[in-house]
Design a protein around this motif. Structure first.
Motif, PDB file in Angstrom:
ATOM      1  N   THR A 173       0.841  -1.199   0.000  1.00  0.00           N
ATOM      2  CA  THR A 173       0.000   0.000   0.000  1.00  0.00           C
ATOM      3  C   THR A 173       0.875   1.248   0.000  1.00  0.00           C
ATOM      4  O   THR A 173       0.576   2.236  -0.664  1.00  0.00           O
ATOM      5  N   GLY A 235       1.057   0.623  -4.070  1.00  0.00           N
ATOM      6  CA  GLY A 235      -0.208   0.295  -4.705  1.00  0.00           C
ATOM      7  C   GLY A 235      -0.989   1.537  -5.074  1.00  0.00           C
ATOM      8  O   GLY A 235      -1.562   1.633  -6.170  1.00  0.00           O
ATOM      9  N   ARG A 236      -1.000   2.522  -4.183  1.00  0.00           N
ATOM     10  CA  ARG A 236      -1.696   3.768  -4.486  1.00  0.00           C
ATOM     11  C   ARG A 236      -0.955   4.554  -5.562  1.00  0.00           C
ATOM     12  O   ARG A 236      -1.567   5.231  -6.397  1.00  0.00           O
ATOM     13  N   LEU A 238       0.695   3.185  -7.985  1.00  0.00           N
ATOM     14  CA  LEU A 238       0.367   2.512  -9.240  1.00  0.00           C
ATOM     15  C   LEU A 238      -0.938   3.050  -9.818  1.00  0.00           C
ATOM     16  O   LEU A 238      -1.053   3.282 -11.034  1.00  0.00           O
ATOM     17  N   ALA A 239      -1.912   3.266  -8.954  1.00  0.00           N
ATOM     18  CA  ALA A 239      -3.194   3.826  -9.411  1.00  0.00           C
ATOM     19  C   ALA A 239      -3.002   5.228  -9.980  1.00  0.00           C
ATOM     20  O   ALA A 239      -3.561   5.577 -11.027  1.00  0.00           O
ATOM     21  N   TYR A 242      -1.242   5.086 -13.428  1.00  0.00           N
ATOM     22  CA  TYR A 242      -2.192   4.725 -14.478  1.00  0.00           C
ATOM     23  C   TYR A 242      -3.096   5.916 -14.817  1.00  0.00           C
ATOM     24  O   TYR A 242      -3.357   6.202 -15.992  1.00  0.00           O
ATOM     25  N   GLY A 269      -5.357   0.345  -7.420  1.00  0.00           N
ATOM     26  CA  GLY A 269      -4.055  -0.229  -7.742  1.00  0.00           C
ATOM     27  C   GLY A 269      -4.152  -1.700  -8.073  1.00  0.00           C
ATOM     28  O   GLY A 269      -3.445  -2.197  -8.970  1.00  0.00           O
TER      29      GLY A 269
END
Length: 380
Positions: A173, A235-236, A238-239, A242, A269
């Motif tokens: 995360t 993970g955040r 990655l979002a 994108y 993510g």
């Protein structure tokens, strides 16, 4: 009569909370469970207690030796020493504020847990909070390197210096960093692990596209001068990567994936990761950008700590994306080794990808047992 001592280990991340119950001195757990924080936090406004309360109740329902005793006997005959490895900086008063958990973050107070006399929580005689990567660090000492890790640099197992410092860098995360050292005066005492907020060092763009991403993230997060590497390598992150690519290349957006992404809440993510296998897709490009910067961050940490005892790449993103991490020509390793004149130093550092996700729990158990040894308690 001495009370029966149990250990509860907790690994409280930004997405999930993992718990395990152990008899004192026993490595194998009697019970384990994973909670999704999105559900747990929503249903627990008094979260600094609720981290342990539902798990204790679950143990009473599912652990045979607890079921046979019953709640009244558990309260009178059992003592629990707990250690919670938490995703945030732990204050000297045994509290932590977890910025990545829930809307606006959540606090956990170990002292309040110890003082609470509400039912099963009364059996907790000590609740020590440590940074989640202190848990990861101690957990790295418990790994079977041949079975639970992948050598990212050939011959890493043979290169390990048993007296050298160790380090962990892991993306989930958020992005965590820790390091471990042995005392040169008393190496027999083993490694001590130290927390770090190395995930919040400055993100440095590597090319023109990354520079645009840097500007985008500064605006999104309201910063005039900087963003941290965790804003990308997580993970955040990655979002957000994108989201940036979808804005820059609208003609390449897959409408079905994008709709799923927009409706995913805190799991955006995960949607990107689950759809990152398709060559040429924006989700693939987003993952490659994140993994490249992940490798660069681990390489930076290797130069900072020179961990001749081993550098361990942990976190949930690692096993899920080992195909982009493993191999000298992978995006991760290219960035890891791209250190100019100091590239030869990296050849001396054992480098491992950790393929299991429970090392934070393993380390929390070790911390709890160390804590018990420092307390004036009898053990049944």
């Amino acid at each position: 009569m001495p009370k029966i001592t149990y250990i509860i280990a907790g690994d409280i991340g930004g997405t999930n909370s993992r718990f395990s119950l152990h008899r004192f001195g026993q490595r194998e757990p009697l019970h384990g469970h994973v909670y999704a924080n999105e559900v747990t936090v929503t249903n627990a406004p008094d979260y600094h207690h609720a981290t342990l309360k539902p798990y204790l109740e679950l143990c009473l329902d599912e652990v045979e030796e607890w079921k046979s005793l019953g709640e009244d006997a558990i309260i009178s005959q059992v003592q629990v020493v707990a250690c919670l490895a938490t995703a945030g900086p732990v204050k000297t008063n045994n509290t932590v504020f977890m910025t990545n958990m829930g809307e606006g973050g959540q606090s956990i107070d170990g002292n309040e847990i110890e003082k609470c006399q509400d039912g099963l929580l009364s059996v907790v005689v000590r609740c020590k909070l440590v940074n989640d990567f202190v848990g990861q660090g101690y957990g790295s000492l418990d790994l079977d390197l041949a079975k639970e890790c992948v050598e990212l640099m050939p011959g890493s197992i043979e290169k390990i210096d048993g007296f050298g410092p160790r380090a962990c860098v892991g993306a989930g995360t958020g992005l965590g960093v820790c390091f471990l050292t042995k005392s040169s005066l008393s190496p027999g005492l083993g490694y001590e692990c130290y927390p770090s907020e190395g995930g919040h060092v400055d993100f440095v763009p590597r090319d023109a596209l990354s520079a645009e991403l840097w500007e985008y993230l500064k605006e999104k997060h309201g910063s005039d001068t900087r963003i941290s590497v965790e804003r990308v390598v997580s993970g955040r992150g990655l979002a957000d990567v994108y989201e940036f690519l979808a804005m820059k290349f609208p003609d390449r957006v897959d409408d079905e994936i994008h709709e799923e992404f927009m409706n995913a809440g805190d799991q955006k993510g995960s949607v990107v990761g689950q759809n990152s296998a398709k060559e040429g897709s924006l989700t693939r490009q987003a993952m490659e950008l994140v993994i490249t910067d992940y490798g660069a961050a681990v390489g930076n940490a290797s130069l900072e700590f020179i961990p001749t005892g081993g550098m361990f790449v942990t976190g949930g993103l690692t096993p899920k994306n080992i195909g982009m991490i493993q191999g000298i020509d992978s995006p991760f390793m290219k960035a890891y080794l791209d250190k100019g004149r100091l590239r030869p130093i990296l050849d001396t550092i054992p480098l491992f990808a950790v393929m299991v996700e429970d090392i934070g729990l393993r380390g929390a158990r070790v911390c709890a047992e160390r804590e018990f040894h420092g307390m004036n308690l009898s053990c049944g």
